[in-house]
Design a protein around this motif. Sequence first.
Motif, PDB file in Angstrom:
ATOM      1  N   PRO B  25       0.827  -1.213   0.000  1.00 46.69           N
ATOM      2  CA  PRO B  25       0.000   0.000   0.000  1.00 46.69           C
ATOM      3  C   PRO B  25       0.859   1.260   0.000  1.00 46.69           C
ATOM      4  N   ILE B  26       0.199   2.361  -0.197  1.00 48.77           N
ATOM      5  CA  ILE B  26       0.854   3.653  -0.075  1.00 48.77           C
ATOM      6  C   ILE B  26       1.346   3.806   1.362  1.00 48.77           C
ATOM      7  N   SER B  27       2.525   4.381   1.521  1.00 50.10           N
ATOM      8  CA  SER B  27       3.095   4.564   2.848  1.00 50.10           C
ATOM      9  C   SER B  27       2.123   5.323   3.754  1.00 50.10           C
ATOM     10  N   GLY B  28       1.862   4.756   4.933  1.00 46.62           N
ATOM     11  CA  GLY B  28       0.950   5.383   5.874  1.00 46.62           C
ATOM     12  C   GLY B  28      -0.464   4.846   5.805  1.00 46.62           C
ATOM     13  N   HIS B  29      -0.782   4.149   4.729  1.00 48.90           N
ATOM     14  CA  HIS B  29      -2.114   3.552   4.599  1.00 48.90           C
ATOM     15  C   HIS B  29      -2.153   2.222   5.332  1.00 48.90           C
ATOM     16  N   LYS B  30      -3.216   2.023   6.101  1.00 48.39           N
ATOM     17  CA  LYS B  30      -3.314   0.815   6.913  1.00 48.39           C
ATOM     18  C   LYS B  30      -4.366  -0.160   6.406  1.00 48.39           C
ATOM     19  N   SER B  31      -5.138   0.245   5.420  1.00 50.51           N
ATOM     20  CA  SER B  31      -6.202  -0.601   4.896  1.00 50.51           C
ATOM     21  C   SER B  31      -5.876  -1.032   3.481  1.00 50.51           C
ATOM     22  N   VAL B  32      -6.078  -2.316   3.219  1.00 50.89           N
ATOM     23  CA  VAL B  32      -5.892  -2.868   1.883  1.00 50.89           C
ATOM     24  C   VAL B  32      -7.145  -3.644   1.500  1.00 50.89           C
ATOM     25  N   SER B  33      -7.631  -3.376   0.308  1.00 51.21           N
ATOM     26  CA  SER B  33      -8.784  -4.121  -0.215  1.00 51.21           C
ATOM     27  C   SER B  33      -8.391  -4.802  -1.514  1.00 51.21           C
ATOM     28  N   TRP B  34      -8.953  -5.960  -1.737  1.00 49.93           N
ATOM     29  CA  TRP B  34      -8.708  -6.709  -2.968  1.00 49.93           C
ATOM     30  C   TRP B  34     -10.004  -6.772  -3.771  1.00 49.93           C
ATOM     31  N   TYR B  35      -9.859  -6.602  -5.083  1.00 48.68           N
ATOM     32  CA  TYR B  35     -10.984  -6.663  -6.005  1.00 48.68           C
ATOM     33  C   TYR B  35     -10.625  -7.559  -7.181  1.00 48.68           C
ATOM     34  N   GLN B  36     -11.649  -8.203  -7.714  1.00 51.47           N
ATOM     35  CA  GLN B  36     -11.502  -8.966  -8.948  1.00 51.47           C
ATOM     36  C   GLN B  36     -12.269  -8.238 -10.051  1.00 51.47           C
ATOM     37  N   GLN B  37     -11.612  -8.011 -11.170  1.00 55.51           N
ATOM     38  CA  GLN B  37     -12.285  -7.355 -12.285  1.00 55.51           C
ATOM     39  C   GLN B  37     -12.212  -8.246 -13.518  1.00 55.51           C
ATOM     40  N   VAL B  38     -13.332  -8.827 -13.848  1.00 59.17           N
ATOM     41  CA  VAL B  38     -13.445  -9.609 -15.060  1.00 59.17           C
ATOM     42  C   VAL B  38     -13.628  -8.655 -16.230  1.00 59.17           C
ATOM     43  N   LEU B  39     -13.098  -9.022 -17.383  1.00 59.81           N
ATOM     44  CA  LEU B  39     -13.130  -8.158 -18.564  1.00 59.81           C
ATOM     45  C   LEU B  39     -14.544  -7.662 -18.847  1.00 59.81           C
ATOM     46  N   GLY B  40     -14.683  -6.339 -18.957  1.00 55.62           N
ATOM     47  CA  GLY B  40     -15.972  -5.746 -19.299  1.00 55.62           C
ATOM     48  C   GLY B  40     -16.883  -5.488 -18.116  1.00 55.62           C
ATOM     49  N   GLN B  41     -16.411  -5.778 -16.913  1.00 57.34           N
ATOM     50  CA  GLN B  41     -17.238  -5.561 -15.724  1.00 57.34           C
ATOM     51  C   GLN B  41     -16.536  -4.641 -14.737  1.00 57.34           C
ATOM     52  N   GLY B  42     -17.288  -4.200 -13.742  1.00 57.23           N
ATOM     53  CA  GLY B  42     -16.705  -3.396 -12.687  1.00 57.23           C
ATOM     54  C   GLY B  42     -15.997  -4.268 -11.673  1.00 57.23           C
ATOM     55  N   PRO B  43     -15.109  -3.672 -10.881  1.00 61.71           N
ATOM     56  CA  PRO B  43     -14.406  -4.443  -9.846  1.00 61.71           C
ATOM     57  C   PRO B  43     -15.384  -5.042  -8.842  1.00 61.71           C
ATOM     58  N   GLN B  44     -15.119  -6.279  -8.447  1.00 59.85           N
ATOM     59  CA  GLN B  44     -15.930  -6.978  -7.449  1.00 59.85           C
ATOM     60  C   GLN B  44     -15.093  -7.152  -6.186  1.00 59.85           C
ATOM     61  N   PHE B  45     -15.639  -6.736  -5.062  1.00 62.19           N
ATOM     62  CA  PHE B  45     -14.922  -6.784  -3.787  1.00 62.19           C
ATOM     63  C   PHE B  45     -14.669  -8.217  -3.341  1.00 62.19           C
ATOM     64  N   ILE B  46     -13.419  -8.474  -2.917  1.00 64.44           N
ATOM     65  CA  ILE B  46     -13.063  -9.799  -2.405  1.00 64.44           C
ATOM     66  C   ILE B  46     -12.809  -9.748  -0.899  1.00 64.44           C
ATOM     67  N   PHE B  47     -11.854  -8.923  -0.486  1.00 62.65           N
ATOM     68  CA  PHE B  47     -11.467  -8.824   0.923  1.00 62.65           C
ATOM     69  C   PHE B  47     -11.084  -7.385   1.259  1.00 62.65           C
ATOM     70  N   GLN B  48     -11.235  -7.051   2.542  1.00 65.80           N
ATOM     71  CA  GLN B  48     -10.617  -5.859   3.080  1.00 65.80           C
ATOM     72  C   GLN B  48      -9.905  -6.204   4.368  1.00 65.80           C
ATOM     73  N   TYR B  49      -8.704  -5.702   4.532  1.00 66.55           N
ATOM     74  CA  TYR B  49      -7.931  -5.850   5.748  1.00 66.55           C
ATOM     75  C   TYR B  49      -7.570  -4.474   6.285  1.00 66.55           C
TER      76      TYR B  49
END
Lengths: 111, 114
Positions: B25-49
Amino acid sequence: GQQVMQIPQYQHVQEGEDFTTYCNSSTTLSNIQWYKQRPGGHPVFLIQLVKSGEVKKQKRLTFQFGEAKKNSSLHITATQTTDVGTYFCAGPRSGANNLFFGTGTRLTVIP
Amino acid sequence: DAGVTQSPTHLIKTRGQHVTLRCSPISGHKSVSWYQQVLGQGPQFIFQYYEKEERGRGNFPDRFSARQFPNYSSELNVNALLLGDSALYLCASSFTSATTDTQYFGPGTRLTVL
């Protein structure tokens, strides 16, 4: 379940024409965010709207949040080829601290 | 300042294999989220830490797992890969876990499953 739909799905415009994309949520949103994703790139944050009826401008881009906080729009005046990309709206997932992205509108600008 | 970085950039795997994707992550940022983006669609949320704890999980099977390290970097693991797992995997960082916090996306890892 929660849905965030955007229309149109695709839009082709001549350079210099205006462009508008609409975002409609099935649930009331505490805030709405807009992102731009260039072809082959990643989403880049554009703006966040929080208040009912809020309007914000960024140069040629005007963003609006509906009074009921269930819809939003992005309007681009006098499009340029640099505006090409897919525009996504995103709102908080119901009862969670993460984002639910809309279906996106892909903008093509014809020079 | 460096933005969000992800590795690898591209990855080709075969069905049934396992994959590990990494995000700083960017220095100082404490939250990370993961997304899956299938071609032609918007990002789909997977996890947040946030602060090394899982704060949210999307509608993905148990084959998907993640963790966050003390330096706030994160890994996404996917077991028993399926063809349908082919997608762009995006990592986004923010200072806190609040949705009002701007999320900054990394360039993504493009995973192809053959």
